[in-house]
Design a protein around this motif. Structure first.
Motif, PDB file in Angstrom:
ATOM      1  N   VAL A   1     114.926  42.754  67.141  1.00  0.00           N
ATOM      2  CA  VAL A   1     114.314  41.896  66.033  1.00  0.00           C
ATOM      3  C   VAL A   1     114.165  40.683  66.519  1.00  0.00           C
ATOM      4  N   GLN A   2     112.742  40.125  66.438  1.00  0.00           N
ATOM      5  CA  GLN A   2     112.515  38.977  67.015  1.00  0.00           C
ATOM      6  C   GLN A   2     112.187  37.966  65.736  1.00  0.00           C
TER       7      GLN A   2
ATOM      8  N   LEU B   1     119.348  40.136  67.977  1.00  0.00           N
ATOM      9  CA  LEU B   1     118.396  39.509  67.076  1.00  0.00           C
ATOM     10  C   LEU B   1     118.228  38.211  67.706  1.00  0.00           C
ATOM     11  N   ASP B   2     116.848  38.388  68.346  1.00  0.00           N
ATOM     12  CA  ASP B   2     116.238  37.444  69.120  1.00  0.00           C
ATOM     13  C   ASP B   2     115.740  36.104  68.607  1.00  0.00           C
ATOM     14  N   GLU B   3     116.256  34.932  69.101  1.00  0.00           N
ATOM     15  CA  GLU B   3     115.849  33.696  68.186  1.00  0.00           C
ATOM     16  C   GLU B   3     116.370  33.414  66.843  1.00  0.00           C
ATOM     17  N   ILE B   4     117.539  34.279  66.438  1.00  0.00           N
ATOM     18  CA  ILE B   4     117.983  34.142  64.987  1.00  0.00           C
ATOM     19  C   ILE B   4     118.704  32.698  65.018  1.00  0.00           C
ATOM     20  N   ASN B   5     119.345  32.374  66.119  1.00  0.00           N
ATOM     21  CA  ASN B   5     120.106  30.871  66.151  1.00  0.00           C
ATOM     22  C   ASN B   5     119.133  29.797  65.741  1.00  0.00           C
ATOM     23  N   ASN B   6     117.955  29.912  66.212  1.00  0.00           N
ATOM     24  CA  ASN B   6     116.759  29.047  65.814  1.00  0.00           C
ATOM     25  C   ASN B   6     116.352  28.920  64.371  1.00  0.00           C
ATOM     26  N   ALA B   7     116.252  30.162  63.810  1.00  0.00           N
ATOM     27  CA  ALA B   7     115.836  30.406  62.599  1.00  0.00           C
ATOM     28  C   ALA B   7     117.155  29.994  61.617  1.00  0.00           C
TER      29      ALA B   7
ATOM     30  N   ALA C   1     116.437  41.786  56.725  1.00  0.00           N
ATOM     31  CA  ALA C   1     116.494  42.996  55.862  1.00  0.00           C
ATOM     32  C   ALA C   1     116.372  44.112  56.717  1.00  0.00           C
ATOM     33  N   TYR C   2     115.199  44.103  57.709  1.00  0.00           N
ATOM     34  CA  TYR C   2     114.848  45.009  58.507  1.00  0.00           C
ATOM     35  C   TYR C   2     115.948  45.598  59.519  1.00  0.00           C
ATOM     36  N   ALA C   3     116.857  44.617  60.140  1.00  0.00           N
ATOM     37  CA  ALA C   3     117.841  44.732  60.848  1.00  0.00           C
ATOM     38  C   ALA C   3     119.066  45.358  60.039  1.00  0.00           C
ATOM     39  N   ARG C   4     119.172  45.075  59.044  1.00  0.00           N
ATOM     40  CA  ARG C   4     120.174  45.370  58.050  1.00  0.00           C
ATOM     41  C   ARG C   4     120.032  47.041  58.041  1.00  0.00           C
ATOM     42  N   GLU C   5     118.747  47.403  57.514  1.00  0.00           N
ATOM     43  CA  GLU C   5     118.509  48.810  57.238  1.00  0.00           C
ATOM     44  C   GLU C   5     118.595  49.581  58.448  1.00  0.00           C
ATOM     45  N   ALA C   6     118.347  49.028  59.635  1.00  0.00           N
ATOM     46  CA  ALA C   6     118.411  49.964  60.955  1.00  0.00           C
ATOM     47  C   ALA C   6     119.964  49.905  61.226  1.00  0.00           C
ATOM     48  N   VAL C   7     120.761  49.041  61.137  1.00  0.00           N
ATOM     49  CA  VAL C   7     122.149  48.880  61.290  1.00  0.00           C
ATOM     50  C   VAL C   7     122.748  50.304  60.522  1.00  0.00           C
ATOM     51  N   LEU C   8     122.570  49.952  59.258  1.00  0.00           N
ATOM     52  CA  LEU C   8     123.137  50.724  58.152  1.00  0.00           C
ATOM     53  C   LEU C   8     122.695  52.396  58.402  1.00  0.00           C
TER      54      LEU C   8
ATOM     55  N   PRO D   1     111.451  55.983  72.600  1.00  0.00           N
ATOM     56  CA  PRO D   1     111.807  55.472  71.396  1.00  0.00           C
ATOM     57  C   PRO D   1     113.404  54.831  71.790  1.00  0.00           C
ATOM     58  N   GLU D   2     113.600  54.655  72.998  1.00  0.00           N
ATOM     59  CA  GLU D   2     115.146  54.132  73.210  1.00  0.00           C
ATOM     60  C   GLU D   2     115.121  52.619  72.758  1.00  0.00           C
ATOM     61  N   VAL D   3     114.008  51.934  73.001  1.00  0.00           N
ATOM     62  CA  VAL D   3     114.112  50.767  72.632  1.00  0.00           C
ATOM     63  C   VAL D   3     113.045  50.360  71.810  1.00  0.00           C
ATOM     64  N   GLU D   4     113.273  49.604  70.487  1.00  0.00           N
ATOM     65  CA  GLU D   4     111.994  49.505  69.895  1.00  0.00           C
ATOM     66  C   GLU D   4     112.148  47.942  69.639  1.00  0.00           C
ATOM     67  N   VAL D   5     111.037  47.236  69.518  1.00  0.00           N
ATOM     68  CA  VAL D   5     111.030  45.701  69.303  1.00  0.00           C
ATOM     69  C   VAL D   5     110.171  45.743  67.914  1.00  0.00           C
ATOM     70  N   LYS D   6     110.450  44.675  67.197  1.00  0.00           N
ATOM     71  CA  LYS D   6     109.946  44.484  66.037  1.00  0.00           C
ATOM     72  C   LYS D   6     109.857  42.833  65.782  1.00  0.00           C
ATOM     73  N   THR D   7     108.516  42.368  65.568  1.00  0.00           N
ATOM     74  CA  THR D   7     108.497  40.794  65.436  1.00  0.00           C
ATOM     75  C   THR D   7     108.278  40.430  63.849  1.00  0.00           C
ATOM     76  N   PHE D   8     108.938  39.224  63.653  1.00  0.00           N
ATOM     77  CA  PHE D   8     108.726  38.707  62.595  1.00  0.00           C
ATOM     78  C   PHE D   8     108.292  37.147  62.685  1.00  0.00           C
TER      79      PHE D   8
END
Length: 175
Positions: free
Chosen positions: A39-40, A105-111, A89-96, A58-65
């Motif tokens: 999740v970017q 969680l790419d660049e979450i520290n910057n967010a 929210a997308y990450a939470r749904e996928a994890v659960l 389907p092993e690796v999925e990339v979703k950008t926001f």
């Protein structure tokens, strides 16, 4: 298959290589049959890695926001906050859902640095994740609470960079 125990990793610092290190881990995990979600935050799907990772579905999925252009710390738009919340929210749904083994969680520290998300919200997310899910957080300026919650922290330190010689970002190398 899956992991027996998932850890929290942080790749931070002022040098190049944080996202690249996380993506190397994704490639390794894919080779072992693990399911990876990237999740970017604050990015658009214009980078070379998106084309490459499409081949690993389907092993690796990339979703950008994110939106095109740069975000300034004092000049974030309402859309930037919405995109960051949607990404988490997308990450939470996928994890659960139990459908992934590794979450990047790419660049979450910057967010977090830009104030698009609250640190407490991310720390709660990390505590609530299933214990077998590995989570990697990338980006400069990792907050102290995130560093404290992590099992592994790597800081990339810049010693020398081609930008200093006026060499611009190169397709296939920096993006």
């Amino acid at each position: 298959m899956g992991l027996e125990k998932g850890l929290v990793q942080v790749y931070t610092g002022d040098a190049k290589g944080k996202t690249t290190a996380a993506f190397g881990l994704a490639l390794r995990a894919c080779g072992h049959g693990l399911k990876v979600l990237i999740v970017q935050f604050m990015k658009t799907p214009d980078y070379g890695e998106h084309k490459a990772f499409r081949r690993l579905l389907p092993e690796v999925e990339v979703k950008t926001f994110g939106r095109k252009g740069f975000i300034h710390r004092e000049g974030a738009r309402p859309e930037d906050y919405e995109q960051a919340r949607a990404a988490l929210a997308y990450a939470r749904e996928a994890v659960l859902s139990g459908r992934i083994d590794i979450l990047i969680l790419d660049e979450i520290n910057n967010a977090l640095y830009f104030g698009l998300l609250a640190e407490d919200e991310v720390l709660t997310f990390l505590k609530e994740r299933p214990p077998q899910v590995e989570v990697i957080l990338t980006g400069r300026n990792a907050p102290a609470g995130i560093v404290a919650a992590a099992d592994l922290v790597t800081e990339m330190r810049q010693i020398k960079h081609p930008y200093e010689k006026g060499i611009k970002a190169r397709k296939g190398i920096e993006y």
